[in-house]
Every structure is written in structure tokens, then in C-alpha cells.
Design an enzyme around this catalytic site. Structure first.
Site, PDB file in Angstrom:
ATOM      1  N   LYS A 101     -29.353  42.126  11.785  1.00  0.00           N
ATOM      2  CA  LYS A 101     -28.341  41.150  11.374  1.00  0.00           C
ATOM      3  C   LYS A 101     -26.974  41.420  12.006  1.00  0.00           C
ATOM      4  O   LYS A 101     -26.713  42.489  12.558  1.00  0.00           O
ATOM      5  CB  LYS A 101     -28.243  41.121   9.848  1.00  0.00           C
ATOM      6  CG  LYS A 101     -29.377  40.303   9.221  1.00  0.00           C
ATOM      7  CD  LYS A 101     -29.189  40.099   7.741  1.00  0.00           C
ATOM      8  CE  LYS A 101     -30.194  39.051   7.227  1.00  0.00           C
ATOM      9  NZ  LYS A 101     -30.132  38.916   5.767  1.00  0.00           N
ATOM     10  N   ARG A 129     -37.496  43.480   4.265  1.00  0.00           N
ATOM     11  CA  ARG A 129     -37.864  42.302   5.072  1.00  0.00           C
ATOM     12  C   ARG A 129     -37.418  42.562   6.514  1.00  0.00           C
ATOM     13  O   ARG A 129     -36.226  42.740   6.774  1.00  0.00           O
ATOM     14  CB  ARG A 129     -37.192  41.047   4.506  1.00  0.00           C
ATOM     15  CG  ARG A 129     -37.502  39.773   5.270  1.00  0.00           C
ATOM     16  CD  ARG A 129     -36.803  38.591   4.609  1.00  0.00           C
ATOM     17  NE  ARG A 129     -37.077  37.351   5.321  1.00  0.00           N
ATOM     18  CZ  ARG A 129     -36.361  36.910   6.345  1.00  0.00           C
ATOM     19  NH1 ARG A 129     -35.315  37.604   6.764  1.00  0.00           N
ATOM     20  NH2 ARG A 129     -36.670  35.776   6.944  1.00  0.00           N
TER      21      ARG A 129
END
Lengths: 287, 193
Positions: A222, A256
Site C-alpha cells: 500500500k 490480506r
């Protein structure tokens, strides 16, 4: 707390890897690598072989972009979920959607978990989860609109906000009839947050764990990692794994990710350091 | 003598959001320069023109508008003070334009943003108080410009004729930033002007 997603149950000390499988042509990391259905199907087989217990199938990228309506999202995920269900009965199937209508369609063909990455934007989602007995990921976005980037979003206390919103969502799901063993909370790094805030969420993740709800973290590649290390997408694996270790030490239960084997090793190592997992083989000095 | 200066409302100007390598070093220096100019001309205090805290951030417990915090930090850093005795003739405006100038911008790309920002910069360069006071609030909102209230306050503050100096104009993250000054009097000849 033990976890139960559909017919799949996990012990209260289990840590789970959730592999991302995008049915999108434009997601930020894979850039359409699994847009073709057969490619996505191959990835499901691969990540299961690599040790993922959950696959998270998504039909709409999180970032702004071309409008994907319900019909198109259904086209992208419903038949695919049915295909995965038939081929891999033992894997937990999660679907990343914020729309109740899509959730209903995928649960009807065998999805076990609804990953509501946009934090309850569609209030009907909990009712679908309750009706089908599916799990529900309750995320914190700070109230931003789905598929928007954060813009000067601030919090008096970002962790307190994440705890308040996700536990309220979890409580709402229980009241709607969801099985508490299938409810998970997720602080949602980067969603409605700048890098400073995502780092604080990571640093204080133990406070979310202390709520008693199982915590999922979605850290993989991210922007908060890219900005922290000044690295573009494609060069963020080490940073992702460092953040993964921090969250695993704090007690996160589900991770995840894009990269399954690396994550599994880091989570297992961190869990063993924390004293929550025995070493695979303890021989040295003991023979 | 009425003066004004403008700096952007980016949170990157706040110390609590600092980076190891300043992503806005050129802009930050321009902001320091224009605020130093304003503080020198108004040593008894400057006023701030900012926009209110967003409803989202109010819901998150944020009580002080970010523009107020940005303005205060810059003024104090420049050795100045905020006016304690009502509005000052020296006004520091904390405001940005649209945030939709590119696909990577916070609000992604909205082609209308370029025309919106061009018209806004025209109003700023000309000290056009009427244009500033009549900003299209609906369009501004669609283009993620949160600072209509601050631009309108600037419009109310300005009186012609003016000398205008722009020291920074750019949109490095798809958000339109400016730094500059307005004065009714002669411009100082120094590094900031």
C-alpha cells in the site's frame, strides 16, 4: 476467539492468510494480471498451494476510475465464485464488495465471507451476511465515499475512531443475526487515512486486538508503505513484510496479501516470537 | 495599509505531518517568505482567513480548522503574532484551488479544474475582489476545493489599486497551490518580494 466462515472453522490461535485475487483490469498492484478469468482461476490454485486459507475475490478496484455498476461487478465475480467453489471446496471464499446486491449474488453461489472494504456504505450488507450465515469484514474508512482517496482527513484519535466504528459495525452485524465467530474488524490502512495515520494504526494495532474481535490487516504494497520508504509499487515487499511482522506481533489474525509464501513465513515467525506458535522443529541444543 | 498574503491549505505545512525529505520544500520556502513579509509589515498582529473544518473531520473530533493551525504555525515561525484586537489590516489567507487536476490527484481528474483554477488565478493576480466573492461554490465543491470561504474573505479584504506578487503557483500533487502577496503600498525590495 475461534473463527467460522460458512462451513470452515479455525482454532482460536490460528492465523490466516487471505490471498488477493482481482477480477479487475486496473488494480494498482497486479495491473490486470488476473483480469482474464482463467488467469484468476490459476492464481486461486497457486495461492492455495502456497498456503492461503482464504481467497479474496474483487471485481472493482479501490481507487477512483471507470464507474463499475452492479451488473458489471456481478459479471466479473459471480460466475467466478461459483467456479472456485466447485473446484476448491476447502478454501474460504471472500468477496470484496460494498454492495448488498452483489453480496447476495455471491453468497448464493458459495461465498463464505463478505469483505466490506468501504465500512458499511451499503447498510443492507449486514442483512445479507446474516441471511446467508456468511462472515463479514467490518472495516474503518472514516466515513469517506467508496472509491475516493483521502483528502485532508483528520482524526482527534485515529485508533479510537477505528475501534469505535468497526466495533459498532460488528455489534450491528450481531444484532442483525450474524454469527459472531464470522465477524472480523479491519482498521483499513490507507482507506480514509494518510501515511502518518496508517503508521499510527500499525503501531497501536494491539488496541484493536484488545477489543476481543479478530483483526484483519490489509497492508500489502500500500501507499503508506511506499511513502514511508519512498518506493514505488513493485518495490514494497520488504516494507509490507515489516508491517506484517508488527501486526502479527500485536495479535492480528488475518493478513490480506498479494505475496502468500513470504507472508506465511513472517506471520509464523512473528507468532513464534510472541509465544503463540511452537517452532516447526525445535532440535538445536535439545538432542 | 491593507496587505494580504496567501499560502495553501495543505496539511503538509503542519509539523505533525512532517516527512524525512520535504515533499514541498520549494512551496514551503515560498510560504515562509510571504508570511515573513506580512509579519514585518504588521508586527502588532495579522488576521487569518481560513475555511471551516469539514463536517467529516468535525465528526472525527477535530475542533480547530486546519487553516487556522497552518496559519498560526507559519506566523509564529516567522516571529509574528495573530491579531488579538479584532481584524488586522494584514490578512493571511490559507487556501488552495481544486484537487482534481490529474488522475493521481486526491479527487482524480476532472477536466473542469483547469478552467476553474485559471479563473481563480486570474482573480488572484488581478486582485479581483468581485470575482473572489462570487466564486461558484457548487463547482468548487465538485472539484474538491474546500476553501471558498477563505477566498471570499480575501475578496472582502482587498481594495484597489493593488500591487500583486505571486511567488509560487503549481499543482505538484494535482492540487492547485499558490503563494503570493497583495499590498496597497509599495513593494519592498528584498528576498521575499
Amino acid at each position: 476467539m475461534s473463527l467460522k466462515f460458512g462451513a470452515h472453522e479455525f482454532a482460536d490461535d490460528a492465523t490466516l492468510v487471505m490471498a488477493i485475487v482481482n477480477r479487475t483490469p486496473d488494480s494498482f498492484y497486479d495491473k490486470g494480471a488476473t483480469w482474464a478469468e482463467d488467469n484468476a482461476f490459476e492464481r486461486v490454485g497457486l495461492v492455495i498451494d502456497q498456503g492461503a486459507q482464504i481467497v479474496d475475490i474483487g471485481g472493482v478496484k479501490a481507487a477512483p476510475g471507470v464507474e463499475i455498476d452492479v451488473a458489471e461487478e456481478r459479471r466479473r465475480v459471480v460466475e467466478f465464485v461459483a467456479r472456485v467453489r466447485a473446484a476448491f471446496p476447502d478454501v474460504v471464499i471472500s468477496v470484496d464488495t460494498w454492495r448488498a446486491e452483489v453480496a447476495r449474488a455471491v453468497c448464493a453461489v458459495g461465498a463464505d465471507v463478505i469483505n466490506d472494504a468501504w465500512g458499511g456504505a451499503d447498510p443492507g450488507l449486514v442483512d445479507v451476511a446474516a441471511e446467508f450465515g456468511s462472515g463479514l469484514i467490518c472495516t474503518h474508512t472514516g466515513g469517506v465515499t467508496p472509491r475516493t482517496r483521502p483528502f485532508r482527513v483528520e482524526y482527534a484519535d485515529v485508533v479510537a475512531s477505528a475501534i469505535a466504528d468497526t466495533t459498532a459495525y460488528a455489534d450491528r452485524a450481531v444484532r442483525a443475526g450474524c454469527d459472531p465467530r464470522g465477524i472480523v474488524i479491519d482498521p483499513a490502512h490507507d482507506f480514509g487515512k494518510n501515511t502518518i495515520q496508517s503508521l499510527e494504526i500499525t503501531r497501536r494495532l494491539g488496541e484493536m486486538v484488545a477489543t476481543g474481535w479478530p483483526v484483519l490487516v490489509s497492508l500489502s504494497n500500500k501507499d503508506f508503505i511506499g511513502e514511508t520508504l519512498d518506493l514505488p509499487v513493485g518495490q514494497r515487499l520488504s516494507g509490507t513484510l515489516a508491517a506484517t511482522a508488527a501486526c502479527a506481533l500485536a495479535g492480528a489474525r488475518i493478513f490480506r496479501v498479494h505475496e502468500v509464501p513470504e507472508t506465511r513465513q513472517v506471520v509464523d515467525m512473528s507468532s513464534s516470537i510472541a509465544g503463540r506458535r511452537l517452532p516447526a522443529k525445535a532440535i538445536r541444543g535439545l538432542a | 495599509m491593507r496587505d494580504a498574503a496567501i499560502v495553501p491549505s495543505t496539511l503538509m505545512l503542519l509539523p505533525e505531518y512532517s516527512s524525512l525529505h520535504d515533499p514541498i520544500d520549494e512551496l514551503r520556502q515560498a510560504c515562509r517568505d510571504v508570511v515573513a513579509w506580512l509579519v514585518r509589515r504588521h508586527p502588532h498582529g495579522v488576521s487569518l482567513a481560513t475555511s471551516p473544518t469539514s463536517s467529516l473531520n468535525v465528526a472525527h473530533g477535530i475542533t480547530q480548522a486546519p487553516g487556522q493551525r497552518i496559519g498560526r504555525a507559519l506566523v509564529i515561525d516567522a516571529g509574528g503574532r495573530l491579531s488579538a484586537a479584532g481584524p488586522s489590516d494584514g490578512l493571511l489567507v490559507v487556501a488552495s484551488g481544486s484537487a482534481t487536476q490529474s488522475l493521481a490527484a486526491p479527487g482524480s481528474l476532472d477536466e473542469r479544474s483547469h478552467n476553474f483554477d485559471d479563473r481563480l488565478v486570474g482573480a488572484l493576480r488581478n486582485g479581483d475582489s468581485i470575482a473572489l466573492e462570487n466564486l461558484d461554490e457548487t463547482l468548487a465543491s465538485a472539484l474538491w476545493c474546500q476553501d471558498v470561504a477563505a477566498f471570499r474573505a480575501l475578496g472582502r479584504h482587498l481594495r484597489s489599486p493593488l500591487r500583486v506578487r505571486a511567488t509560487y503557483a503549481g499543482a505538484p500533487f494535482g492540487v492547485q497551490y499558490w503563494a503570493g502577496t497583495w499590498t496597497e503600498g509599495p513593494i519592498e525590495v528584498d528576498g521575499a518580494s
